[in-house]
Write an enzyme that holds these catalytic residues in place. Structure first.
Site, mmCIF file in Angstrom:
data_model
loop_
_atom_site.group_PDB
_atom_site.id
_atom_site.type_symbol
_atom_site.label_atom_id
_atom_site.label_comp_id
_atom_site.label_asym_id
_atom_site.label_seq_id
_atom_site.Cartn_x
_atom_site.Cartn_y
_atom_site.Cartn_z
ATOM 1 N N ASP A 1 0.780 -1.251 0.000
ATOM 2 C CA ASP A 1 0.000 0.000 0.000
ATOM 3 C C ASP A 1 0.811 1.300 0.000
ATOM 4 O O ASP A 1 0.361 2.317 0.530
ATOM 5 C CB ASP A 1 -1.052 -0.002 1.116
ATOM 6 C CG ASP A 1 -0.499 0.131 2.533
ATOM 7 O OD1 ASP A 1 0.601 0.688 2.716
ATOM 8 O OD2 ASP A 1 -1.185 -0.291 3.476
ATOM 9 N N CYS B 1 -22.790 -8.446 -3.117
ATOM 10 C CA CYS B 1 -23.427 -7.483 -2.213
ATOM 11 C C CYS B 1 -24.948 -7.496 -2.371
ATOM 12 O O CYS B 1 -25.676 -7.154 -1.431
ATOM 13 C CB CYS B 1 -22.900 -6.076 -2.486
ATOM 14 S SG CYS B 1 -21.181 -5.828 -1.974
ATOM 15 N N CYS C 1 -28.043 -5.301 -0.580
ATOM 16 C CA CYS C 1 -27.657 -4.836 0.754
ATOM 17 C C CYS C 1 -27.011 -3.450 0.691
ATOM 18 O O CYS C 1 -26.147 -3.186 -0.147
ATOM 19 C CB CYS C 1 -26.686 -5.833 1.385
ATOM 20 S SG CYS C 1 -26.085 -5.336 3.026
ATOM 21 N N CYS D 1 -23.651 -1.040 4.778
ATOM 22 C CA CYS D 1 -22.449 -0.216 4.957
ATOM 23 C C CYS D 1 -22.738 1.250 4.660
ATOM 24 O O CYS D 1 -22.252 2.138 5.367
ATOM 25 C CB CYS D 1 -21.313 -0.738 4.071
ATOM 26 S SG CYS D 1 -21.697 -0.783 2.301
ATOM 27 N N CYS E 1 -22.927 4.555 7.942
ATOM 28 C CA CYS E 1 -21.888 5.583 8.043
ATOM 29 C C CYS E 1 -22.444 6.854 8.677
ATOM 30 O O CYS E 1 -23.344 7.494 8.123
ATOM 31 C CB CYS E 1 -21.319 5.901 6.661
ATOM 32 S SG CYS E 1 -20.026 7.166 6.702
ATOM 33 N N CYS F 1 -14.994 10.831 5.429
ATOM 34 C CA CYS F 1 -14.728 9.504 5.983
ATOM 35 C C CYS F 1 -13.991 9.619 7.315
ATOM 36 O O CYS F 1 -12.962 10.291 7.416
ATOM 37 C CB CYS F 1 -13.887 8.700 4.989
ATOM 38 S SG CYS F 1 -13.337 7.107 5.606
ATOM 39 N N CYS G 1 -11.634 3.704 11.372
ATOM 40 C CA CYS G 1 -13.055 3.425 11.588
ATOM 41 C C CYS G 1 -13.367 2.063 10.975
ATOM 42 O O CYS G 1 -12.859 1.734 9.900
ATOM 43 C CB CYS G 1 -13.914 4.508 10.936
ATOM 44 S SG CYS G 1 -15.699 4.234 11.095
ATOM 45 N N CYS H 1 -21.179 -5.247 7.804
ATOM 46 C CA CYS H 1 -21.206 -6.021 6.558
ATOM 47 C C CYS H 1 -21.539 -7.487 6.850
ATOM 48 O O CYS H 1 -20.836 -8.146 7.627
ATOM 49 C CB CYS H 1 -19.862 -5.927 5.850
ATOM 50 S SG CYS H 1 -19.770 -6.934 4.342
#
Length: 375
Positions: free
Chosen positions: A157, A212, A215, A218, A222, A238, A265, A272
């Protein structure tokens, strides 16, 4: 007399079947603790234009390094010259605690309100980069023993790669509506890594299906409404971005919506269904011990942190993922939580921090004092 013709030079080439080399490499990866691995050919990411549109919409916030390296994301060859194949890898961390999803506080005593939350991936005793780089180096070494002339590079990353896109292309899972890579067994509780090489490996088939369905858990959970649309994250809103990457004051509108998170977070992961499903298959022995949650990070005491000297702060957090926010960022976050919860027991510490040499800490402490005094 005619000269005898020179003896031909015969090059001896050790031929390793493509599939055999790929399978052996994957086997080595599994032995090193990578629970998921798949190969994709080096190519321009399929959703590169979506990435560009995301940048142009301003959704990257202050992560200017993304736009500065925009062109490098166009092809993995910008990370490794001559790259032909990428082995995408995943290594798990401890599963999430769904009980933390509820961001309300039923216990309003200081003993409860002084506790803040740290993202699960960051609760380990050692920065995950160090652990994964060591394993990537071991995997790189194995491949170089098999292919001494190969070019090989391992990354975690930090390189201009769209890792989730590449991982999906390598068959590791699909990108969910919260923009994270999801796997039917592991959910999203894993780190991604990549091994790039100019060796041709046998590619895996991508999983073209999204599981997914309808659904939207998520998106709905938030607290800052950071998803303007499914599969789109506005980093400016975020909590993970605000508490880690954002280096300045947090807007007043968002300060009271941090929901008790002091670093990162997990809300969109905790709700999920695939992470709940994955807990059924979780095998603790597959998790690196260094990723086991540290007590003081699993139960982050904001009042205690406000009292740490600079040296104590460094000693506690220097080799953990939390160091990315540095003292100024982590203290800002802790102070905002204290102010939001109006913790009067923090008053003396806040008075002292309101005179801190760091303006970011000063501003947060002054705001928190006003919240407490208004109580």
């Amino acid at each position: 007399m005619l000269a005898e013709p020179a003896s031909p030079i015969v090059a001896i080439v050790r031929i390793i079947p493509l599939t055999s080399l790929t399978e052996q490499l994957k086997s080595q990866a599994h032995e090193l603790g990578f629970v998921l691995c798949g190969v994709t050919l080096a190519a321009a990411p399929r959703r590169l234009q979506s990435f560009h549109a995301w940048l142009e919409a301003g959704y990257a916030g202050e992560m200017h390094y993304l736009s500065e390296r925009r062109e490098a994301y166009a092809h993995p060859q910008h990370v490794l010259d001559g790259c032909r194949s990428i082995l995408m890898l995943a290594i798990p961390y401890s599963p999430l605690d769904p009980a933390r999803t509820n961001t309300t506080q039923s216990d309003t005593t200081d003993s409860s309100l002084k506790l803040a939350k740290v993202a699960r991936y960051a609760q380990g005793s050692i920065d995950y980069h160090d652990i994964i780089h060591a394993r990537l180096n071991a995997l790189r070494g194995w491949l170089l023993e098999e292919e001494p002339q190969a070019a090989v590079r391992g990354v975690v990353d930090t390189a201009p790669l769209l890792e989730r896109e590449l991982a999906a292309a390598a068959g590791l899972g699909w990108i969910g509506k919260n923009t994270l890579l999801l796997n039917r067994q592991w959910g999203s509780t894993f780190f991604l890594a990549a091994l790039l090489t100019d060796v041709e490996l046998q590619p895996d088939d991508p999983d073209e299906h999204s599981y997914c369905g309808t659904c939207t858990a998520c998106l709905d959970a938030c607290p800052t409404r950071a998803f303007p649309a499914p599969y789109v994250l506005d980093a400016n809103r975020c909590i993970s971005y605000l508490t880690i990457e954002h280096r300045e004051d947090i807007d007043a509108e968002l300060r009271e919506q941090l929901a008790g998170w002091v670093f990162g977070c997990d809300i969109c992961q905790e709700v999920c269904p695939w992470n709940h499903h994955g807990r059924k298959f979780f095998q603790p022995e597959l998790v690196e011990p260094a990723f086991t949650p540290r007590d003081d990070l699993a139960q982050f005491d904001v009042l205690e942190v406000l009292e740490l000297t600079d040296e104590q702060f460094r000693q506690r957090f220097r080799h953990t993922p939390l160091w990315r926010a540095k003292r100024r960022g982590l203290l800002r976050n802790a102070i905002l939580i204290v102010g939001t919860r109006k913790l009067s027991s923090a008053h003396a510490a806040l008075v002292r921090l309101s005179r801190d040499p760091e303006p970011l800490i000063q501003h947060a402490a002054q705001w928190a004092l006003k919240q407490i005094e208004s109580r």
